[in-house]
Every structure is written in structure tokens, then in C-alpha cells.
Design an enzyme around this catalytic site. Sequence first.
Site, PDB file in Angstrom:
ATOM      1  N   PHE A  34       0.843  -1.206   0.000  1.00  7.51           N
ATOM      2  CA  PHE A  34       0.000   0.000   0.000  1.00  7.51           C
ATOM      3  C   PHE A  34       0.881   1.260   0.000  1.00  7.51           C
ATOM      4  CE2 PHE A  34      -2.913   3.139   1.905  1.00  7.51           C
ATOM      5  CZ  PHE A  34      -3.932   3.042   0.981  1.00  7.51           C
ATOM      6  N   TYR A  62      -1.293 -17.295   8.230  1.00  5.16           N
ATOM      7  CA  TYR A  62      -0.765 -18.540   8.785  1.00  5.16           C
ATOM      8  C   TYR A  62       0.586 -18.829   8.144  1.00  5.16           C
ATOM      9  CZ  TYR A  62      -5.453 -18.803  10.530  1.00  5.16           C
ATOM     10  OH  TYR A  62      -6.620 -18.484  11.177  1.00  5.16           O
ATOM     11  N   SER A  75       2.876  -0.377   8.569  1.00 12.29           N
ATOM     12  CA  SER A  75       2.054   0.751   9.005  1.00 12.29           C
ATOM     13  C   SER A  75       2.083   1.833   7.937  1.00 12.29           C
ATOM     14  CB  SER A  75       2.606   1.338  10.305  1.00 12.29           C
ATOM     15  OG  SER A  75       1.779   2.386  10.739  1.00 12.29           O
ATOM     16  N   LYS A  91      -6.289  -0.105  11.415  1.00 15.43           N
ATOM     17  CA  LYS A  91      -6.304  -1.568  11.267  1.00 15.43           C
ATOM     18  C   LYS A  91      -4.907  -2.173  11.354  1.00 15.43           C
ATOM     19  CE  LYS A  91     -10.357  -2.910   8.655  1.00 15.43           C
ATOM     20  NZ  LYS A  91     -10.812  -3.342   7.309  1.00 15.43           N
ATOM     21  N   TYR A 145      -3.192   7.282  13.820  1.00 18.45           N
ATOM     22  CA  TYR A 145      -1.838   6.735  13.897  1.00 18.45           C
ATOM     23  C   TYR A 145      -1.395   6.616  15.361  1.00 18.45           C
ATOM     24  CZ  TYR A 145       3.136   6.122  12.866  1.00 18.45           C
ATOM     25  OH  TYR A 145       4.421   5.633  12.787  1.00 18.45           O
ATOM     26  N   LYS A 149      -0.874   3.044  17.524  1.00 21.51           N
ATOM     27  CA  LYS A 149       0.432   2.613  18.052  1.00 21.51           C
ATOM     28  C   LYS A 149       0.386   2.503  19.576  1.00 21.51           C
ATOM     29  CE  LYS A 149       3.066   2.329  14.310  1.00 21.51           C
ATOM     30  NZ  LYS A 149       3.802   1.125  13.917  1.00 21.51           N
ATOM     31  N   TYR A 159      -0.007  -9.344  25.934  1.00 20.57           N
ATOM     32  CA  TYR A 159       0.492 -10.670  25.542  1.00 20.57           C
ATOM     33  C   TYR A 159       1.714 -11.067  26.367  1.00 20.57           C
ATOM     34  CZ  TYR A 159      -2.555 -11.948  21.692  1.00 20.57           C
ATOM     35  OH  TYR A 159      -3.644 -12.345  20.958  1.00 20.57           O
TER      36      TYR A 159
END
Length: 317
Positions: A34, A62, A75, A91, A145, A149, A159
Site C-alpha cells: 500500500f 498462517y 504501518s 487496522k 496513527y 500505536k 500478551y
Amino acid sequence: MNILITGGAGFIGSHLCRYFISQGYRVICVDNLFTGSRDNIADLTGNPRFSFIEQDISLPLYIKEPLEWVMHFASIASPRHYLSYRIKTLKSGLLGTYTCLGIAKEKHAKFFLASTSEIYGDPTVHPQTEEYNGNVNTIGPRSCYDESKRSAEALTYAYQYEWKLDVRVARIFNTYGEHMQIDDGRVISNFIVQALRGQPISVYGQGAQTRSFCYVSDLIHGIEKLMNADYALPMNLGNPHELKVIDLAKEIIRLARSDSRVEYFPLPEDDPHRRRPDITKANTLLKWAPQVSLEEGLTRTIEYFNRKLNQERDAHS
Ligand code: UDP
């Protein structure tokens, strides 16, 4: 040893792909092209240690191979582009980080997040230390943005907390160099392209706002050192040499031997007034400091854009 690099055909990502291949890694590059470009990875195509997956990282992905690292660099990073594609920007920061963390968890891989100085917003603390929590307008034009972030950092540490993932978070300050696109829209690429074309240099506001620019090879060394350090908290990576945008314009005009004049445009909404990284942590913990001066980095970048503009001209003639 396999590394997955998202945004691997982008500006910083493509330098990382090349660096890790030179270090003997196998690199799986994911990019939706993109804002990235096939030109940036043209010399790697066909290398047996390089593979390319054209995909948007906000969609499920995957990977068959075992992975040592998942590095999320995909990004839309230039205000020109993210102001026009706000949802896409959110996204890649939200869903893209979620996808990458899922892959890292599945593969028992280490995770590296390309975060940004933008998480400090229009800072009220100067220079910006990692402890500063920032001053971001949650609904302003840049929030797509900044907040994506900031959420990416939150997801990363969630996580780490719940799945004991080994993580690294680099808050990357303004970086420039080869593999930026002609239409990137960020200040250094804009000024150099304008100077080389003899067009007016577009300074926003009075040019009194400051930034601190890091040449890309310095950043790549910093990233590599952070990967190898036993340090899981966010770390600023950038060059603390701060200057006004108007002075950057004059320096680029001088180095490009251009006769362009400066033209002033309105300052965009929420444009940070000052930005300079405090890199004490990187200095002491990584023994890292930028080596390339602004003059040297700009000279190399001017040569790169000169070649790129000549190629573009030849292609159209
Ligand atoms: N800027 C400018 N002219 C341009 C592009 C940017 O004066 O053609 C200014 C912009 O307003 C900001 C600084 O340069 O103050 C850096 O902008 P950039 O888009 O490179 O990145 P930012 O640091 O704002 O994310």
C-alpha cells in the site's frame, strides 16, 4: 533461523530484510504494497533466503515455518497518507499487531513492535523520555496513527503479561534515508524532491517546529542491539540532534545546490511543536548512539532521490 517482517517492502522494513539476510537469516517479508514498493525488495527477489507474501497484515495470516522473531513494521507512517486512510492505519496498528502477536504466540517466537515517537503526541515534556505518557488528542486527525500505536503497545504488553511473550518495543523517532518513496509526503523526502525539481520548498507554519532526524542505517543498528538486549520495556530510538523545519529546508537547499525558494503553508492541526528523543536508555543499556551526521545522511539521501528521479524521467521519456 527465520524472521517474519511485516511492512518488509516499506522504508524501514526493506532495510531490515536486507540486513537480516546479510546476517544469515531466512526472511519472510509480508507487505500489502500500500505504501511499500517492490522496488525496495527487487534485489532480494530470487534469493533463496527471502520470500515475499503480498498480504494485508490486518487479515489472518498462517505461516508454516518455525519462527524466531516476528517483527511488526507494517504501518502507514506518513501523515500525508494516514490522514487520508485513517481506518486502514488503525487496522494495521490494532488488527495487524493482534495478528502478529498471535503468530508469535503460536510459534513461541519473540515479538518486536515498531512503535513511534507519535505516542508522545504534542509533547509537554522535552526531550521525551520513555517514562513520559504523552499528550495525544484522542479524536484529532493524527489519532488514527497515534492511538493505533499506543494500543499496539498495550496489546504487546497484554500478551507479555498473559502469555509470557518475549517482547521488544522501539519508539522510533523521525527517520530518513534510501527507500523512501518520492510521494511519501514526509518532510525530508518532500524537501529533497522539491529541491531537486527546482520547485518551491513547502514549509508548514513558520517552520519553527522542531524534529530530530535519524539516518536509517543508525536506526537499523539500534533495532538489532535492542533485539539482542535483555530489555522488554519501550525504548526510544532516534537521533537527538534537534532542528527547526525552516533550518532543515535551508540545509537541504544548500546540499542539493538548489535554487528553490521557500513557500509557507498552514501548519496542520495537532502538528507537534517540538520533538527530540532522550536516548539515555539506548546509550547506557545498548551502548548505542547514532553515528551519521545530518549532513552526511542528507547527502546520501539526496543522491538516492536524484537516482530515483532520473529513473522516473527515463521511464517516461
Ligand atoms: N513539514 C513541512 N513541509 C512538508 C512536510 C512536513 O513543513 O512538506 C513539517 C510538518 O508540519 C512537521 C515536520 O515537517 O512539523 C515533520 O513532518 P513529517 O510529515 O515528516 O512527520 P511528523 O514528524 O510530523 O510525523
